[in-house]
Design a protein around this motif. Structure first.
Motif, PDB file in Angstrom:
ATOM      1  N   GLN A 113       0.827  -1.203   0.000  1.00  0.00           N
ATOM      2  CA  GLN A 113       0.000   0.000   0.000  1.00  0.00           C
ATOM      3  C   GLN A 113       0.865   1.258   0.000  1.00  0.00           C
ATOM      4  N   GLU A 114       1.982   1.221   0.732  1.00  0.00           N
ATOM      5  CA  GLU A 114       2.918   2.345   0.720  1.00  0.00           C
ATOM      6  C   GLU A 114       3.521   2.527  -0.667  1.00  0.00           C
ATOM      7  N   ALA A 115       3.785   1.403  -1.334  1.00  0.00           N
ATOM      8  CA  ALA A 115       4.343   1.480  -2.688  1.00  0.00           C
ATOM      9  C   ALA A 115       3.360   2.134  -3.653  1.00  0.00           C
ATOM     10  N   LEU A 116       2.088   1.775  -3.543  1.00  0.00           N
ATOM     11  CA  LEU A 116       1.080   2.382  -4.407  1.00  0.00           C
ATOM     12  C   LEU A 116       0.977   3.882  -4.163  1.00  0.00           C
ATOM     13  N   ALA A 157       3.280   5.904  -2.844  1.00  0.00           N
ATOM     14  CA  ALA A 157       4.519   6.674  -2.983  1.00  0.00           C
ATOM     15  C   ALA A 157       4.761   7.171  -4.400  1.00  0.00           C
ATOM     16  N   GLY A 158       4.259   6.466  -5.383  1.00  0.00           N
ATOM     17  CA  GLY A 158       4.375   6.943  -6.743  1.00  0.00           C
ATOM     18  C   GLY A 158       5.590   6.431  -7.487  1.00  0.00           C
ATOM     19  N   PRO A 159       5.647   6.735  -8.787  1.00  0.00           N
ATOM     20  CA  PRO A 159       6.706   6.207  -9.664  1.00  0.00           C
ATOM     21  C   PRO A 159       8.101   6.608  -9.185  1.00  0.00           C
ATOM     22  N   GLY A 160       9.046   5.661  -9.325  1.00  0.00           N
ATOM     23  CA  GLY A 160      10.429   5.952  -9.014  1.00  0.00           C
ATOM     24  C   GLY A 160      10.775   6.000  -7.537  1.00  0.00           C
ATOM     25  N   THR A 162      -3.748   2.016 -11.259  1.00  0.00           N
ATOM     26  CA  THR A 162      -4.183   3.379 -11.558  1.00  0.00           C
ATOM     27  C   THR A 162      -3.548   4.297 -10.519  1.00  0.00           C
ATOM     28  N   GLU A 163      -2.864   5.319 -10.973  1.00  0.00           N
ATOM     29  CA  GLU A 163      -2.191   6.234 -10.051  1.00  0.00           C
ATOM     30  C   GLU A 163      -3.209   7.075  -9.279  1.00  0.00           C
ATOM     31  N   ARG A 176       8.279   1.756  -4.175  1.00  0.00           N
ATOM     32  CA  ARG A 176       7.904   0.960  -5.357  1.00  0.00           C
ATOM     33  C   ARG A 176       8.971  -0.079  -5.693  1.00  0.00           C
ATOM     34  N   ASP A 177      10.212   0.239  -5.376  1.00  0.00           N
ATOM     35  CA  ASP A 177      11.303  -0.673  -5.711  1.00  0.00           C
ATOM     36  C   ASP A 177      11.304  -1.927  -4.848  1.00  0.00           C
ATOM     37  N   ARG A 178      10.429  -1.978  -3.839  1.00  0.00           N
ATOM     38  CA  ARG A 178      10.297  -3.201  -3.048  1.00  0.00           C
ATOM     39  C   ARG A 178       9.624  -4.308  -3.856  1.00  0.00           C
TER      40      ARG A 178
END
Length: 568
Positions: A132-135, A137-140, A177-178, A144-146
């Motif tokens: 959920q944090e990855a979603l 936090a946004g691109p890059g 969807t962002e 998300r890198d997790r």
């Protein structure tokens, strides 16, 4: 038939002293898999729980096992029966609490039983705070890198990044969807959409799992069974799977099986070398067991080199048909492959992912795809009588072999696969992701019977059961089998007692000559084992009959029967 029903004496587990190298408990242990949802329900809600397991542990000690392995009981939305974890360091309320786990661990250790827990490192639940944090936090972002986020193909990124397919059916990629409503990248899920794969090339992921291991080791667990242990690393660049024309489409068994880009990548071994060091920080002999569906056995053995894991499931053995030549071959290959790296072979016939072996052996095709399940519309349905007879004989052969054996809950009762489940009660995501074309694993997960006359056959005092139990379970209940020398339960008890008494788990296999090609005949220490896989009776060798998987015929071993004889 002869039986030794001596109940093993309990000796409390002591972690303070490690065995001499080569004599660790797990090298010859019989480990019993508990699927918590379906073992015993203390709360009455129809779902098995930790308190229910604790209350039934004395029955397992009486059976003669050495350890229990618990399928996941962590916090989870239960979209894949707990293999979608939302908190690795807590117990899901449907199973109880951490205090309930501690009580289970204490009771098991008092009874001399080790406790192994399931760990799911390939993926977590999409509900997990990390995802959920990855979603959010946004691109890059580092968050998300997790996970395995990738941009899509096509003019607008509308196509998946590659052609990988989910093990449960359908595409292995889902587009997000962002927050601003625009289409975003895709994330990889080798299994269900709700199970995003971790990015194991990110050091942050490594550190989180070190902490998870230590959390449970500090809590006194004796080891971990590692789910999808071959799947953590993906090939650099995430290339398409090669298409196999003769297979009619994409397949995991591509033209070069070693190059499946999401299985068995060399870098995965570094993860388990790291985990090995974490376990070595703790007293006693803690164990890592790999669920690695890897062929051939020589490659599977790479998971259990001295500085990696300690055991790996022998799926080659599980999938071997009831054919003498094939059985001899896989036994030889198993022992050679694992011995070459200083590890014991493991032996297994059933688990929570495959059709129960008492039903597989009753199929005309031997269940060529044992993980696909069997249902009301299946063309090939098992012969229950033949399946149980062969299943008992196969178990007696398996338990005579040196190394560690795994049993799946209910197999000691001779439980068959439940094939009559209606579509509307099924829960396996495979069934829904394939639009019902693949029945999946629900049939081997139906709650087990304890008392023939009890509510839900003793599984739950309320009579509730998360999957319906068939009426025929009444004749398989533990209470009606206990004390019956012809029962499957007493066969297992006798085999396990004799296995311990004669040290079969630490022995060796010597093939015996003078028998027909369709007979598996071996000697392990002081025990001669004859498994008649053929159609004609085999004369019973001289010596004291220790065990028979079924009635003998005029002093001979009939078809689909295994005997143990004391060697002279």
């Amino acid at each position: 038939m002869p039986h030794n029903t001596t109940t093993p004496s309990a000796r409390a587990v002591d972690h303070s002293v490690a065995a001499e190298p080569g004599a660790e408990w797990w090298r010859s242990a019989v480990i019993y898999q508990i699927y918590p949802r379906s073992f015993a329900d203390a709360s009455g809600d129809g779902i098995g729980d930790l308190a229910g397991i604790t209350g039934r542990l004395p029955a397992l000690r009486e059976l003669g096992i050495d350890a229990v392995w618990l399928s996941p009981f962590f916090r989870s939305p239960q979209r894949d029966a707990g293999y979608d974890v939302s908190d690795y360091c807590d117990v899901d309320p449907i199973f109880g609490s951490l205090a309930d786990f501690d009580a289970l661990r204490d009771r098991a250790h008092e009874l001399g039983l080790r406790v192994i827990v399931d760990l799911v490192p390939n993926h977590c639940s999409s509900d997990h705070p990390w995802f959920q944090e990855a979603l959010a936090a946004g691109p890059g972002s580092p968050e998300r890198d997790r996970f395995m986020f990738r941009e899509g193909k096509g003019e607008h990124g509308e196509l998946p990044p590659n052609n990988w397919q989910s093990i449960f059916g359908g595409n292995a990629w889902t587009r997000i969807t962002e927050a601003d409503g625009t289409p975003g990248p895709w994330y990889l899920h080798i299994f269900d959409t709700s199970q995003p794969d971790f990015n194991w090339k990110n050091p942050w992921v490594w550190e989180q799992f070190r902490q998870i291991l230590r959390f449970w080791l500090d809590r006194g667990v004796d080891g971990f069974r590692v789910d999808v242990a071959h799947g953590l690393m993906k090939k650099e660049g995430l290339p398409d799977i090669v298409q196999v024309a003769e297979a009619g489409g994409l397949a995991d068994a591509i033209s070069a099986p070693d190059e499946v880009p999401y299985w068995a990548q060399p870098e995965v071994h570094e993860v388990y070398r790291d985990w090995h060091q974490v376990l070595a920080e703790y007293e006693g002999d803690r164990v890592l067991c790999a669920e690695a569906w890897v062929e051939p056995l020589a490659k599977a053995a790479l998971w259990v080199r001295p500085d990696e894991m300690h055991q790996a499931f022998n799926f080659s053995y599980l999938g071997t048909p009831w054919e003498a030549e094939r059985l001899r071959s896989v036994i030889d290959e198993s022992i050679a492959a694992f011995t070459a790296v200083g590890a014991p072979s493991t032996w297994v016939l059933s688990n929570h992912d495959v059709v129960r072996h008492t039903s597989r052996y009753g199929l005309g095709t031997y269940g060529a795809a044992p993980a696909s399940g069997i249902g009301p519309k299946s063309a090939d349905k098992p012969d229950d009588v033949l399946g149980l007879q062969r299943g008992r004989a196969a178990t007696a052969l398996m338990l005579s072999l040196p190394g560690s054996a795994y049993l799946y809950q209910g197999e000691e009762l001779g439980l068959p696969e439940v094939i009559e489940l209606d579509d509307h009660v099924r829960e396996d995501p495979t069934f829904y992701r394939t639009n019902g074309e693949v029945y999946g694993r629900d049939g081997c997960r139906v709650p087990i019977p304890w008392e023939t006359a009890g509510p839900a056959f003793g599984f739950s005092a309320s009579g509730e059961s998360w999957l319906p139990q068939p009426d025929r379970f009444a004749r398989f209940a533990r209470d009606v089998q206990q004390g019956d020398p012809a029962s499957t339960l007493e066969l297992y008890r006798a085999a396990l007692a004799l296995r311990a008494e004669h040290g079969l788990g630490t022995g060796s296999v010597q093939w015996l000559e003078g028998f027909a090609d369709d007979v598996v005949a071996l000697r392990n220490g002081t025990v001669i084992v004859i498994a008649n896989v053929g159609a004609h009776p085999v004369p019973l060798p001289a010596g004291e009959l220790l065990l028979a998987s079924g009635p003998l015929t005029d002093g001979a071993v009939p078809s689909d029967t295994t005997v143990w004889i004391a060697a002279s």
